[in-house]
Motif scaffolding. Structure first.
Motif, PDB file in Angstrom:
ATOM      1  N   GLY A 138      30.021  35.086  39.999  1.00  0.00           N
ATOM      2  CA  GLY A 138      28.762  35.607  39.467  1.00  0.00           C
ATOM      3  C   GLY A 138      28.903  36.297  38.126  1.00  0.00           C
ATOM      4  N   GLY A 139      30.114  36.713  37.775  1.00  0.00           N
ATOM      5  CA  GLY A 139      30.303  37.422  36.518  1.00  0.00           C
ATOM      6  C   GLY A 139      30.352  38.921  36.719  1.00  0.00           C
ATOM      7  N   LEU A 140      30.770  39.629  35.703  1.00  0.00           N
ATOM      8  CA  LEU A 140      30.981  41.069  35.808  1.00  0.00           C
ATOM      9  C   LEU A 140      29.669  41.838  35.946  1.00  0.00           C
ATOM     10  CD1 LEU A 140      32.914  43.458  35.740  1.00  0.00           C
ATOM     11  CD2 LEU A 140      32.793  43.410  33.239  1.00  0.00           C
ATOM     12  N   ILE A 141      28.682  41.517  35.115  1.00  0.00           N
ATOM     13  CA  ILE A 141      27.430  42.282  35.144  1.00  0.00           C
ATOM     14  C   ILE A 141      26.665  42.075  36.448  1.00  0.00           C
ATOM     15  CG2 ILE A 141      25.183  42.580  34.032  1.00  0.00           C
ATOM     16  CD1 ILE A 141      26.526  42.022  31.369  1.00  0.00           C
ATOM     17  N   PRO A 142      26.470  40.831  36.923  1.00  0.00           N
ATOM     18  CA  PRO A 142      25.805  40.677  38.227  1.00  0.00           C
ATOM     19  C   PRO A 142      26.574  41.354  39.366  1.00  0.00           C
ATOM     20  CG  PRO A 142      25.797  38.605  37.033  1.00  0.00           C
ATOM     21  CD  PRO A 142      26.698  39.528  36.278  1.00  0.00           C
ATOM     22  N   THR A 143      27.905  41.310  39.306  1.00  0.00           N
ATOM     23  CA  THR A 143      28.688  41.974  40.343  1.00  0.00           C
ATOM     24  C   THR A 143      28.489  43.485  40.299  1.00  0.00           C
ATOM     25  OG1 THR A 143      30.350  40.219  40.187  1.00  0.00           O
ATOM     26  CG2 THR A 143      30.999  42.238  41.304  1.00  0.00           C
ATOM     27  N   TYR A 144      28.444  44.031  39.098  1.00  0.00           N
ATOM     28  CA  TYR A 144      28.209  45.475  38.963  1.00  0.00           C
ATOM     29  C   TYR A 144      26.827  45.848  39.506  1.00  0.00           C
ATOM     30  CZ  TYR A 144      27.854  50.110  36.903  1.00  0.00           C
ATOM     31  OH  TYR A 144      27.704  51.461  36.721  1.00  0.00           O
ATOM     32  N   LEU A 145      25.822  45.025  39.192  1.00  0.00           N
ATOM     33  CA  LEU A 145      24.471  45.297  39.704  1.00  0.00           C
ATOM     34  C   LEU A 145      24.438  45.218  41.225  1.00  0.00           C
ATOM     35  CD1 LEU A 145      22.314  43.340  37.097  1.00  0.00           C
ATOM     36  CD2 LEU A 145      22.722  45.816  37.217  1.00  0.00           C
ATOM     37  N   LEU A 146      25.205  44.276  41.785  1.00  0.00           N
ATOM     38  CA  LEU A 146      25.272  44.162  43.244  1.00  0.00           C
ATOM     39  C   LEU A 146      25.903  45.411  43.849  1.00  0.00           C
ATOM     40  CD1 LEU A 146      25.006  42.540  45.873  1.00  0.00           C
ATOM     41  CD2 LEU A 146      27.242  41.528  45.363  1.00  0.00           C
ATOM     42  N   MET A 147      27.013  45.872  43.273  1.00  0.00           N
ATOM     43  CA  MET A 147      27.651  47.089  43.782  1.00  0.00           C
ATOM     44  C   MET A 147      26.716  48.296  43.660  1.00  0.00           C
ATOM     45  SD  MET A 147      30.584  46.087  44.871  1.00  0.00           S
ATOM     46  CE  MET A 147      29.811  44.502  45.263  1.00  0.00           C
ATOM     47  N   HIS A 148      25.914  48.302  42.586  1.00  0.00           N
ATOM     48  CA  HIS A 148      24.945  49.392  42.407  1.00  0.00           C
ATOM     49  C   HIS A 148      23.868  49.340  43.480  1.00  0.00           C
ATOM     50  CE1 HIS A 148      22.613  52.424  40.293  1.00  0.00           C
ATOM     51  NE2 HIS A 148      21.554  51.631  40.371  1.00  0.00           N
ATOM     52  N   LYS A 149      23.370  48.150  43.790  1.00  0.00           N
ATOM     53  CA  LYS A 149      22.345  48.003  44.824  1.00  0.00           C
ATOM     54  C   LYS A 149      22.883  48.378  46.201  1.00  0.00           C
ATOM     55  CE  LYS A 149      18.770  46.466  42.506  1.00  0.00           C
ATOM     56  NZ  LYS A 149      17.469  47.194  42.500  1.00  0.00           N
ATOM     57  N   LEU A 150      24.171  48.152  46.416  1.00  0.00           N
ATOM     58  CA  LEU A 150      24.798  48.495  47.693  1.00  0.00           C
ATOM     59  C   LEU A 150      25.248  49.957  47.745  1.00  0.00           C
ATOM     60  CD1 LEU A 150      26.987  45.293  48.253  1.00  0.00           C
ATOM     61  CD2 LEU A 150      24.817  45.878  49.349  1.00  0.00           C
ATOM     62  N   HIS A 151      24.969  50.717  46.669  1.00  0.00           N
ATOM     63  CA  HIS A 151      25.326  52.138  46.585  1.00  0.00           C
ATOM     64  C   HIS A 151      26.834  52.350  46.751  1.00  0.00           C
ATOM     65  CE1 HIS A 151      21.034  53.112  46.781  1.00  0.00           C
ATOM     66  NE2 HIS A 151      20.943  52.317  47.843  1.00  0.00           N
ATOM     67  N   LEU A 152      27.615  51.485  46.113  1.00  0.00           N
ATOM     68  CA  LEU A 152      29.065  51.585  46.183  1.00  0.00           C
ATOM     69  C   LEU A 152      29.693  52.102  44.890  1.00  0.00           C
ATOM     70  CD1 LEU A 152      29.999  48.285  48.082  1.00  0.00           C
ATOM     71  CD2 LEU A 152      29.990  50.629  48.973  1.00  0.00           C
ATOM     72  N   ILE A 153      28.883  52.305  43.868  1.00  0.00           N
ATOM     73  CA  ILE A 153      29.422  52.804  42.604  1.00  0.00           C
ATOM     74  C   ILE A 153      29.964  54.213  42.809  1.00  0.00           C
ATOM     75  CG2 ILE A 153      28.898  53.372  40.203  1.00  0.00           C
ATOM     76  CD1 ILE A 153      28.903  50.416  40.779  1.00  0.00           C
ATOM     77  N   ASP A 154      31.172  54.445  42.306  1.00  0.00           N
ATOM     78  CA  ASP A 154      31.844  55.737  42.426  1.00  0.00           C
ATOM     79  C   ASP A 154      32.079  56.125  43.887  1.00  0.00           C
ATOM     80  OD1 ASP A 154      33.157  57.712  41.021  1.00  0.00           O
ATOM     81  OD2 ASP A 154      31.448  59.065  40.969  1.00  0.00           O
ATOM     82  N   LYS A 155      32.303  55.111  44.726  1.00  0.00           N
ATOM     83  CA  LYS A 155      32.671  55.322  46.123  1.00  0.00           C
ATOM     84  C   LYS A 155      34.008  54.622  46.381  1.00  0.00           C
ATOM     85  CE  LYS A 155      28.692  57.284  47.250  1.00  0.00           C
ATOM     86  NZ  LYS A 155      27.704  56.502  47.992  1.00  0.00           N
ATOM     87  N   LEU A 156      34.825  55.198  47.253  1.00  0.00           N
ATOM     88  CA  LEU A 156      36.148  54.646  47.519  1.00  0.00           C
ATOM     89  C   LEU A 156      36.112  53.222  48.070  1.00  0.00           C
ATOM     90  CD1 LEU A 156      39.127  55.472  47.318  1.00  0.00           C
ATOM     91  CD2 LEU A 156      39.010  56.163  49.723  1.00  0.00           C
ATOM     92  N   PRO A 157      35.174  52.856  48.949  1.00  0.00           N
ATOM     93  CA  PRO A 157      35.159  51.479  49.483  1.00  0.00           C
ATOM     94  C   PRO A 157      34.974  50.396  48.424  1.00  0.00           C
ATOM     95  CG  PRO A 157      33.869  52.908  50.892  1.00  0.00           C
ATOM     96  CD  PRO A 157      34.206  53.715  49.674  1.00  0.00           C
ATOM     97  N   VAL A 158      34.437  50.753  47.246  1.00  0.00           N
ATOM     98  CA  VAL A 158      34.231  49.732  46.218  1.00  0.00           C
ATOM     99  C   VAL A 158      35.554  49.175  45.708  1.00  0.00           C
ATOM    100  CG1 VAL A 158      34.280  51.196  44.153  1.00  0.00           C
ATOM    101  CG2 VAL A 158      32.768  49.210  44.224  1.00  0.00           C
ATOM    102  N   LEU A 159      36.662  49.883  45.977  1.00  0.00           N
ATOM    103  CA  LEU A 159      37.967  49.438  45.499  1.00  0.00           C
ATOM    104  C   LEU A 159      38.582  48.363  46.390  1.00  0.00           C
ATOM    105  CD1 LEU A 159      39.526  52.872  44.464  1.00  0.00           C
ATOM    106  CD2 LEU A 159      38.415  51.168  43.010  1.00  0.00           C
ATOM    107  N   PHE A 160      38.026  48.152  47.607  1.00  0.00           N
ATOM    108  CA  PHE A 160      38.599  47.115  48.463  1.00  0.00           C
ATOM    109  C   PHE A 160      37.571  46.227  49.160  1.00  0.00           C
ATOM    110  CE2 PHE A 160      38.495  51.122  50.877  1.00  0.00           C
ATOM    111  CZ  PHE A 160      37.755  50.762  52.003  1.00  0.00           C
TER     112      PHE A 160
END
Length: 306
Positions: A138-160
């Protein structure tokens, strides 16, 4: 007579196979020399880092350190090991590597087992869907938006969590499962065993080589990853060790030295960087010997058979 001739011919071939021509000897010499030089070229930087981390400030700054320490001291390791930023980053990396490797191995195994069975409906379609993700993303920007929608930004689970299944690793485990005899599952089903019980009691114990190999792949990947945290992590308390090392090299090490005046008297920034790299490498070096006996067997069987 014919029998004697056959025996003589076979003996000539046998003795001829034991002899080594001059060209083959030269090839072996060049081959050994090449791999010895290659091995030395890979181990030399590591030895140089160890020497710098154990050398005094004047020797390191003047460029006198090569393969052995000068003005031996261990203050660098004491300083790095007592640094709260290093310890916190080390703990984050250990947590991400341990939790991420176990969860990724479980998810990859659960995906590989049904795909290894020809009786699975739509098996080829599912495999093609997995293979599609190896070619396109999907690319970096869509992936970042997905992580943002899942409320994983700046959360430890986003690393794995985004890396629970590596398709290449899944295909290796799938091929290994396909290499196991079908009679094992058939006899277990006759005894009334379910698919989950067959997987847990029969398949997994027989698959330790490939599971250990893939587990090591995941562990090294999680341990060495810094780009994910660079994109998704803002909090200093959640930065893993590799991101800490990246910032240590990019930013001035003098900032770290100001917190410890005693260490700065005989410790150079290069020594701190070297000691940090050595301590960051040790966990993988310690774990690898325990998995080495499974490593080659797991990769070869999992990638060739099936």
């Amino acid at each position: 007579m014919q029998v004697n001739n056959v025996v003589k011919t076979a003996s000539r071939k046998k003795t001829g196979g034991l002899r080594t021509s001059s060209s083959e000897k030269l090839f072996h010499v060049i081959n050994y020399a090449f791999f010895i030089l290659l091995g030395l070229s890979t181990i030399f930087p590591f030895i140089n880092l160890i020497a710098k981390s154990l050398s005094g400030e004047a020797a390191v700054v003047s460029g006198m350190v090569s393969l052995y320490p000068i003005d031996f001291q261990v203050g660098t390791y004491k300083y790095v090991a007592s640094n709260s930023l290093f310890l916190n980053a080390f703990l984050v990396s250990v947590t991400v590597t341990f939790v991420g490797s176990i969860l990724a191995l479980i998810m990859t195994t659960l995906a590989a087992y049904p795909l290894s069975k020809p009786r699975l409906r739509g098996r080829k379609i599912f495999i093609l869907m997995y293979l599609f993700t190896m070619l396109f993303s999907g690319g970096l920007i869509p992936t970042y938006l997905l992580m943002h929608k899942l409320h994983l930004i700046d959360k430890l689970p986003v690393l794995f969590l985004p890396f629970m299944i590596n398709v290449y690793n899944m295909l290796i485990i799938k091929s290994y499962f396909e290499s196991l005899p079908d009679s094992l599952e058939e006899s277990a089903k006759i005894d009334g065993a379910s698919n989950i019980r067959i997987l847990l009691r029969i398949i997994l114990p027989l698959s330790l080589p490939v599971l250990a190999t893939i587990g090591l792949f995941y562990a090294v990947t999680f341990w060495n990853d810094y780009f994910t945290s660079l994109i998704y992590i803002n909090s200093a308390n959640l930065k893993p060790l590799q991101l800490y090392l990246k910032e240590l090299f990019v930013t001035s090490t003098d900032v770290f030295l100001r917190t410890n005046v005693d260490a700065s008297l005989n410790v150079s920034p290069q020594s701190i960087q070297a000691a940090s790299i050595i301590l960051a490498t040790l966990p993988i070096i310690v774990v690898y010997p325990f998995l080495q006996k499974y490593f080659v067997k797991g990769v070869l069987v999992g990638s060739v058979k099936g």
